[in-house]
Every structure is written in structure tokens, then in C-alpha cells.
Design a protein around this motif. Structure first.
Motif, PDB file in Angstrom:
ATOM      1  N   PRO A  69       0.841  -1.239   0.024  1.00 16.66           N
ATOM      2  CA  PRO A  69      -0.046   0.015   0.141  1.00 16.66           C
ATOM      3  C   PRO A  69       0.938   1.340  -0.014  1.00 16.66           C
ATOM      4  CG  PRO A  69      -0.664  -1.577   1.747  1.00 16.66           C
ATOM      5  CD  PRO A  69       0.377  -2.143   1.174  1.00 16.66           C
ATOM      6  N   GLY A  70       0.416   2.123  -0.756  1.00 18.82           N
ATOM      7  CA  GLY A  70       1.205   3.577  -0.774  1.00 18.82           C
ATOM      8  C   GLY A  70       2.312   3.579  -1.887  1.00 18.82           C
ATOM      9  N   ARG A  71       2.759   2.561  -2.246  1.00 20.23           N
ATOM     10  CA  ARG A  71       4.022   2.508  -2.929  1.00 20.23           C
ATOM     11  C   ARG A  71       3.634   3.184  -4.280  1.00 20.23           C
ATOM     12  NH1 ARG A  71       8.795  -0.470  -1.169  1.00 20.23           N
ATOM     13  NH2 ARG A  71       8.218  -1.180   0.745  1.00 20.23           N
ATOM     14  N   THR A  72       2.470   2.883  -4.956  1.00 18.34           N
ATOM     15  CA  THR A  72       2.169   3.437  -6.218  1.00 18.34           C
ATOM     16  C   THR A  72       1.222   4.530  -6.285  1.00 18.34           C
ATOM     17  OG1 THR A  72       0.869   1.621  -6.637  1.00 18.34           O
ATOM     18  CG2 THR A  72       3.247   1.478  -7.244  1.00 18.34           C
ATOM     19  N   GLY A  73       1.015   5.102  -4.918  1.00 14.13           N
ATOM     20  CA  GLY A  73       0.110   6.216  -4.751  1.00 14.13           C
ATOM     21  C   GLY A  73       0.711   7.731  -5.192  1.00 14.13           C
ATOM     22  N   GLY A  74       1.827   7.768  -5.703  1.00 18.84           N
ATOM     23  CA  GLY A  74       2.381   9.043  -5.655  1.00 18.84           C
ATOM     24  C   GLY A  74       1.543   9.987  -7.122  1.00 18.84           C
ATOM     25  N   THR A  75       2.115  11.159  -7.316  1.00 15.74           N
ATOM     26  CA  THR A  75       1.626  11.952  -8.091  1.00 15.74           C
ATOM     27  C   THR A  75       2.524  11.903  -9.288  1.00 15.74           C
ATOM     28  OG1 THR A  75       0.609  13.455  -6.630  1.00 15.74           O
ATOM     29  CG2 THR A  75       1.207  14.231  -9.049  1.00 15.74           C
ATOM     30  N   PRO A  76       1.948  11.760 -10.774  1.00 16.84           N
ATOM     31  CA  PRO A  76       2.964  11.583 -11.982  1.00 16.84           C
ATOM     32  C   PRO A  76       3.628  12.890 -12.007  1.00 16.84           C
ATOM     33  CG  PRO A  76       0.810  10.955 -12.442  1.00 16.84           C
ATOM     34  CD  PRO A  76       0.535  11.393 -11.121  1.00 16.84           C
ATOM     35  N   LEU A  77       5.078  12.691 -12.256  1.00 18.71           N
ATOM     36  CA  LEU A  77       6.053  13.736 -12.667  1.00 18.71           C
ATOM     37  C   LEU A  77       5.286  14.437 -13.894  1.00 18.71           C
ATOM     38  CD1 LEU A  77       9.372  11.969 -12.201  1.00 18.71           C
ATOM     39  CD2 LEU A  77       8.326  13.649 -10.412  1.00 18.71           C
ATOM     40  N   PRO A  78       5.438  16.018 -13.625  1.00 20.11           N
ATOM     41  CA  PRO A  78       4.745  16.726 -14.983  1.00 20.11           C
ATOM     42  C   PRO A  78       5.761  16.674 -15.986  1.00 20.11           C
ATOM     43  CG  PRO A  78       5.392  18.102 -13.084  1.00 20.11           C
ATOM     44  CD  PRO A  78       5.720  16.834 -12.622  1.00 20.11           C
ATOM     45  N   SER A  79       5.483  17.094 -17.139  1.00 18.15           N
ATOM     46  CA  SER A  79       6.487  17.380 -18.266  1.00 18.15           C
ATOM     47  C   SER A  79       7.435  18.371 -17.846  1.00 18.15           C
ATOM     48  CB  SER A  79       5.533  17.949 -19.703  1.00 18.15           C
ATOM     49  OG  SER A  79       4.765  18.984 -19.289  1.00 18.15           O
ATOM     50  N   GLN A  80       7.032  19.455 -17.330  1.00 16.77           N
ATOM     51  CA  GLN A  80       8.075  20.662 -16.860  1.00 16.77           C
ATOM     52  C   GLN A  80       9.243  19.900 -16.142  1.00 16.77           C
ATOM     53  OE1 GLN A  80       4.709  20.658 -16.487  1.00 16.77           O
ATOM     54  NE2 GLN A  80       4.250  22.427 -15.481  1.00 16.77           N
ATOM     55  N   PHE A  81       8.995  18.763 -15.548  1.00 16.92           N
ATOM     56  CA  PHE A  81      10.078  17.957 -14.697  1.00 16.92           C
ATOM     57  C   PHE A  81      11.266  17.585 -15.684  1.00 16.92           C
ATOM     58  CE2 PHE A  81      12.282  14.035 -13.526  1.00 16.92           C
ATOM     59  CZ  PHE A  81      12.597  14.447 -12.100  1.00 16.92           C
ATOM     60  N   TYR A  82      10.835  17.263 -16.940  1.00 12.20           N
ATOM     61  CA  TYR A  82      11.694  16.987 -17.781  1.00 12.20           C
ATOM     62  C   TYR A  82      12.252  17.620 -18.824  1.00 12.20           C
ATOM     63  CZ  TYR A  82       9.314  12.476 -16.467  1.00 12.20           C
ATOM     64  OH  TYR A  82       8.604  11.591 -15.623  1.00 12.20           O
TER      65      TYR A  82
END
Length: 200
Positions: free
Chosen positions: A2-15
């Protein structure tokens, strides 16, 4: 887990930054695949930068130019560039920098967090836990990544990179790239020091 894959996707600006900065900052982020209906996830522990057309080891080096194979590298930041090596193994890269400027980061290794049984089915029961994802071809096979994901935006299913826990700078090691003949000595491979899943 649980919680391991609950993060926010990195936005395009990150890249939308130089590949070497993105490569370092991707350490600790979580790669999540729901390809084929199985959820697999791993913490990125090794990444390698290919910094632009002046980089002789890049698939889009000046001597090569723009081709059907490397087309995704010229796309917007934050999409996948997936290619095959030796006619056998798929490799996942993340496109970085401004659209039209070909640079990317190769995801070399992840530490499994979720879906180990699915990873093992894809890789074969002979694999040790450490051997499942300790290399770019291994992790792509374990997570079901193929050429179908080439050009896919990495902020949505079935293949995403999510925010993770930042890696302390003291734990980050930098070294030469692996498996290239040109500019192999450039210090553009970043990895989590002493992590058992880093490729050998």
C-alpha cells in the motif's frame, strides 16, 4: 504494498531540463506499469543521460540525425523513447529538454516495489530477486515494456513515472556510461550507492 504507487505523476516540466539534471533527479522516483493488466512498480535506482546531438553516444548524434528509430527523441519532454538492442531487449528512455532537441535518459535499473510475481512470470522463474530489474533490458521485460510504449506520455497509464522519495545527495554516485563505445568516459550515469539492483 500500500502507498508505494500512490504518488503524483511527474509533470512534463520536470523533464524540460538538461538530461543530466533529469537523470540525477529521477533517482528515487517510481516507475509504474499496468501493461497487460498487471501492476508492476519499481523505484528508479540507476539512470544514464544522453545529452544532445553533440553527444557521440546518442542515437540522435549529429552524424546520425533524425531517423524513424529516434523520432521520439525529438518529441516533447516527458514521453517515452523505447528502442530495441541486439534485436532482443527493449530499453526505456525518457525524453528531456525542449521539443525538437534530442536528449534522453535511459532508465537502467529499478528496485522492485510491487508486482514481483508478474515480473518473475515475464522474466522466468530462474531469476533471482536482484536479477529481475538490474539492467535496462531486464526491467523492460519485467514490466512488460515494448515498442508499443514508444512515444507514450509518462504521466498516464499504462506507463508512468511518479514522484518518490528524494535520494540524499550523499547516496548518489556518478560514473561513466555502460555499453557504449563513444564518450563512454563521460560521467553521466547516476545511481544509488550500494543499492543491490544497480546494474553490474
Amino acid at each position: 504494498m500500500p502507498g508505494r504507487t500512490g504518488g503524483t505523476p511527474l509533470p512534463s516540466q520536470f523533464y524540460d531540463r538538461p538530461a543530466e539534471e533529469v537523470a540525477r533527479d529521477l533517482l528515487g522516483a517510481v516507475l509504474v506499469s499496468t501493461i497487460g493488466g498487471a501492476t508492476t512498480a519499481g523505484r528508479i535506482v540507476e539512470a544514464e543521460a544522453y545529452v544532445g546531438p553533440h553527444d557521440p553516444a546518442s542515437h540522435a548524434a549529429e552524424r546520425i540525425g533524425r531517423t524513424a528509430r529516434n523520432e521520439a527523441m525529438f518529441g516533447p519532454p516527458g514521453i517515452a523513447y523505447v528502442y530495441r538492442i541486439y534485436g532482443v531487449h527493449w530499453c526505456l528512455n525518457v525524453v528531456t529538454g525542449a521539443e525538437g532537441y534530442p536528449a534522453a535518459v535511459l532508465i537502467r535499473a529499478v528496485e522492485p516495489l510491487e508486482g514481483v510475481d508478474a515480473m518473475r512470470r515475464r522474466r522466468g522463474d530462474h531469476c533471482s530477486d536482484r536479477g529481475l530489474t538490474s539492467g535496462p533490458g531486464k526491467l523492460a521485460a519485467a514490466m512488460g515494456i515494448t515498442g508499443r510504449e514508444n512515444g507514450h506520455p509518462l504521466d498516464r497509464p499504462p506507463l508512468m513515472i511518479l514522484e518518490g522519495e528524494a535520494v540524499d545527495p550523499s547516496e548518489i554516485a556518478v560514473g561513466p556510461r555502460i555499453g557504449v563505445t563513444r564518450a563512454a568516459d563521460w560521467p553521466l550515469r547516476f545511481y544509488v550507492r550500494n543499492n543491490p539492483w544497480v546494474s553490474r
